[in-house]
Scaffold this motif. Structure first.
Motif, PDB file in Angstrom:
ATOM      1  N   SER A  47      18.118  53.624  50.903  1.00 42.40           N
ATOM      2  CA  SER A  47      19.413  54.298  50.960  1.00 42.40           C
ATOM      3  C   SER A  47      19.261  55.797  50.704  1.00 42.40           C
ATOM      4  O   SER A  47      19.936  56.617  51.342  1.00 42.40           O
ATOM      5  N   ARG A  48      18.364  56.171  49.790  1.00 46.17           N
ATOM      6  CA  ARG A  48      18.126  57.604  49.531  1.00 46.17           C
ATOM      7  C   ARG A  48      17.541  58.284  50.764  1.00 46.17           C
ATOM      8  O   ARG A  48      17.949  59.385  51.127  1.00 46.17           O
ATOM      9  N   LEU A  49      16.574  57.609  51.409  1.00 49.25           N
ATOM     10  CA  LEU A  49      15.955  58.184  52.599  1.00 49.25           C
ATOM     11  C   LEU A  49      16.962  58.300  53.741  1.00 49.25           C
ATOM     12  O   LEU A  49      16.985  59.298  54.467  1.00 49.25           O
ATOM     13  N   GLU A  50      17.820  57.291  53.873  1.00 44.89           N
ATOM     14  CA  GLU A  50      18.828  57.309  54.939  1.00 44.89           C
ATOM     15  C   GLU A  50      19.793  58.482  54.753  1.00 44.89           C
ATOM     16  O   GLU A  50      20.148  59.169  55.717  1.00 44.89           O
ATOM     17  N   LYS A  51      20.223  58.723  53.520  1.00 39.66           N
ATOM     18  CA  LYS A  51      21.116  59.851  53.238  1.00 39.66           C
ATOM     19  C   LYS A  51      20.412  61.183  53.514  1.00 39.66           C
ATOM     20  O   LYS A  51      20.999  62.108  54.073  1.00 39.66           O
ATOM     21  N   PHE A  52      19.137  61.255  53.139  1.00 41.51           N
ATOM     22  CA  PHE A  52      18.336  62.458  53.362  1.00 41.51           C
ATOM     23  C   PHE A  52      18.220  62.765  54.859  1.00 41.51           C
ATOM     24  O   PHE A  52      18.390  63.901  55.300  1.00 41.51           O
ATOM     25  N   LEU A  53      17.970  61.723  55.670  1.00 39.96           N
ATOM     26  CA  LEU A  53      17.771  61.915  57.112  1.00 39.96           C
ATOM     27  C   LEU A  53      19.081  62.131  57.863  1.00 39.96           C
ATOM     28  O   LEU A  53      19.059  62.497  59.039  1.00 39.96           O
ATOM     29  N   SER A  54      20.223  61.892  57.210  1.00 44.18           N
ATOM     30  CA  SER A  54      21.519  62.065  57.888  1.00 44.18           C
ATOM     31  C   SER A  54      21.943  63.531  57.962  1.00 44.18           C
ATOM     32  O   SER A  54      22.940  63.858  58.610  1.00 44.18           O
ATOM     33  N   CYS A  55      21.187  64.438  57.327  1.00 44.71           N
ATOM     34  CA  CYS A  55      21.532  65.862  57.349  1.00 44.71           C
ATOM     35  C   CYS A  55      21.394  66.434  58.754  1.00 44.71           C
ATOM     36  O   CYS A  55      20.556  65.991  59.552  1.00 44.71           O
ATOM     37  N   ASP A  56      22.199  67.461  59.054  1.00 45.38           N
ATOM     38  CA  ASP A  56      22.111  68.130  60.350  1.00 45.38           C
ATOM     39  C   ASP A  56      20.738  68.750  60.578  1.00 45.38           C
ATOM     40  O   ASP A  56      20.340  68.989  61.720  1.00 45.38           O
ATOM     41  N   PHE A  57      20.024  69.004  59.508  1.00 42.02           N
ATOM     42  CA  PHE A  57      18.690  69.606  59.599  1.00 42.02           C
ATOM     43  C   PHE A  57      17.777  68.828  60.543  1.00 42.02           C
ATOM     44  O   PHE A  57      16.939  69.391  61.232  1.00 42.02           O
ATOM     45  N   PHE A  58      17.939  67.498  60.578  1.00 40.48           N
ATOM     46  CA  PHE A  58      17.023  66.659  61.336  1.00 40.48           C
ATOM     47  C   PHE A  58      17.486  66.401  62.766  1.00 40.48           C
ATOM     48  O   PHE A  58      16.779  65.747  63.528  1.00 40.48           O
ATOM     49  N   LYS A  59      18.675  66.896  63.132  1.00 44.89           N
ATOM     50  CA  LYS A  59      19.161  66.700  64.499  1.00 44.89           C
ATOM     51  C   LYS A  59      18.292  67.476  65.472  1.00 44.89           C
ATOM     52  O   LYS A  59      17.991  68.644  65.265  1.00 44.89           O
ATOM     53  N   GLY A  60      17.898  66.827  66.536  1.00 45.26           N
ATOM     54  CA  GLY A  60      17.053  67.460  67.532  1.00 45.26           C
ATOM     55  C   GLY A  60      15.580  67.469  67.165  1.00 45.26           C
ATOM     56  O   GLY A  60      14.749  67.946  67.935  1.00 45.26           O
TER      57      GLY A  60
END
Length: 425
Positions: free
Chosen positions: A151-164
């Motif tokens: 769940s922590r990793l999922e929240k971390f990866l949901s940031c706009d930073f990782f889009k694209g």
């Protein structure tokens, strides 16, 4: 964790009520991490508590309002530069995830990593990533990939930073592998992220690939070593020999074949000479270094040592970085200290198989080996029958574990303190 502004910069900090859970070993692992993704921790004692601080001056939060998928797009001069930044960011993200596995290999639990997006930092271009990792003692049961927290990793990866940068499928697969504690799947995904550019970058690079391939072809031969050039010439000569044979040019075929044999003989002769030279140099260097270990601690007056250093530098050798195992367990008939300075030091109960012999029924004939490489030491268990622990954490057979100065190592039921020592120069 919280953020505050100090007199010399910005800090993320965590208050720890029990200072006993701090781990010097974990702090060394974090500070010495070669991937350079973790901010160096510093501690400040306040009464009975301790404040663990991480300075992030010069960096911004990945959730910063001014930070978007393309944080520097107003400064970009071309679409190509934008794609280059995305490519670098994707590689950085892959390296970051791999550093989580490196923490596991060093027996530090990924649960100590702060993945809250507000506590993750990057430079204004968004190319580097900095995290906070608390240097606290790890429960042996938590030294698993699953302790990272799906769940922590999922929240971390949901940031706009990782889009694209990484696809939704890759994000879901990473979270799933953490949830299932599947290290093999996680590492394979990380390798894909490390080695493959994002789709946008791959498309933009198609046009330039052909030109780059031409340049590589022109540079190929010039970059070959002498041996590789000779092998290439031998291959061409043997091919010509076959062509002449099929064309009924017997004499030309024989000459080409003899040329091939001559080239191969020269390669073999030169290779043998080079190996002998390397082995001779290596043996000489080892002799010098071992001599320095044996005689550097002899009782020589300090004035004579200084005179020797200033006047006879040609006879002064830099000693090997050596290790030492100091007995912690109160056991009779076992030596108090053992030196570890060979490239491979074998530990066990068999006096013929082992360099360090421990006569104990719970120690296997060949129990473990300590390898030394470039000043670093690694423990490799050679059996799964007897206990082998590092800092009370079990280690797996035939797997390399870096060991650091001050760390406790358990062989069977016997505990040692491992320390690294530098000889006198």
């Amino acid at each position: 964790m919280q953020i505050r502004k100090g007199p010399f910069g910005y800090f993320a900090y965590e208050k720890i009520d029990n200072p006993d859970i701090l781990s010097t070993y974990a702090e060394e692992v974090i500070a010495g991490n070669k991937s350079d993704f973790f901010l160096n921790p510093s501690t400040e004692y306040i009464g009975s508590s301790v404040m663990c601080c991480f300075e992030f001056s010069g960096y911004v939060q990945i959730t910063d309002a001014e930070f978007s998928v393309f944080p520097s797009q107003k400064h970009l001069s071309s679409h190509k530069k934008e794609n280059r930044i995305l490519s670098l960011r994707r590689k950085t993200v892959g390296d970051l995830f791999y550093s989580f596995i490196q923490l596991l290999d060093n027996l530090v639990s990924p649960s100590t990593i702060e993945l809250e997006p507000d506590m993750v930092f990057t430079d204004p271009e968004g190319i580097s990533i900095k995290l906070c990792c608390l240097p606290v003692k790890s429960n042996p049961d938590e030294i698993t990939l699953a302790s990272l927290g799906a769940s922590r990793l999922e929240k971390f990866l949901s940031c706009d930073f990782f889009k694209g940068i990484i696809s939704d499928d890759e994000k879901n697969a990473l979270v799933f592998s953490v949830k299932e504690n599947n290290e093999k799947m996680f590492v394979n995904l990380v390798k894909t992220i490390q080695g493959i550019d994002s789709p946008a970058v791959a498309i933009s690079n198609k046009v330039t690939d052909n030109n780059e391939n031409k340049d590589h072809a022109l540079k190929f031969i010039s970059n070959l070593s002498k041996t590789e050039k000779e092998l290439l010439l031998a291959s061409v000569s043997s091919l010509l020999s076959l062509i002449f044979l099929f064309a009924d040019l017997t004499l030309s075929s024989i000459l080409s074949f003899l040329l091939t044999l001559f080239i191969l003989f020269s390669i073999f002769k030169n290779k043998k000479k080079a190996e002998e030279k390397i082995q001779k140099e290596k043996t000489l260097e080892q002799s010098k270094q071992r001599s320095s270990i044996l005689f550097s601690d002899t009782a020589v007056p300090e004035e004579e040592k200084l005179a020797d250093i200033s006047n006879t530098k040609s006879n002064t050798y830099k000693p090997l970085v050596s290790g030492k195992l100091t007995l912690l367990t109160d056991v009779k008939d076992i030596q108090h200290c053992y030196s570890v300075y060979l490239d491979e030091t074998f530990i066990g109960s068999d006096c013929f198989l082992s360099d360090i012999v421990i006569d104990d029924p719970k120690v296997s004939p060949l129990h473990a080996v300590i390898k030394k490489n470039n000043g670093l030491f690694y423990l490799i268990p050679k059996t799964d029958k007897g206990k082998t622990h590092i800092e009370d954490s079990p280690v797996e057979k035939e797997k390399n574990y870096e060991i650091k100065s001050g760390q406790k190592i358990t062989i069977g039921e016997i505990e040692f303190r491992f320390t690294i020592e530098n000889g006198i120069v």
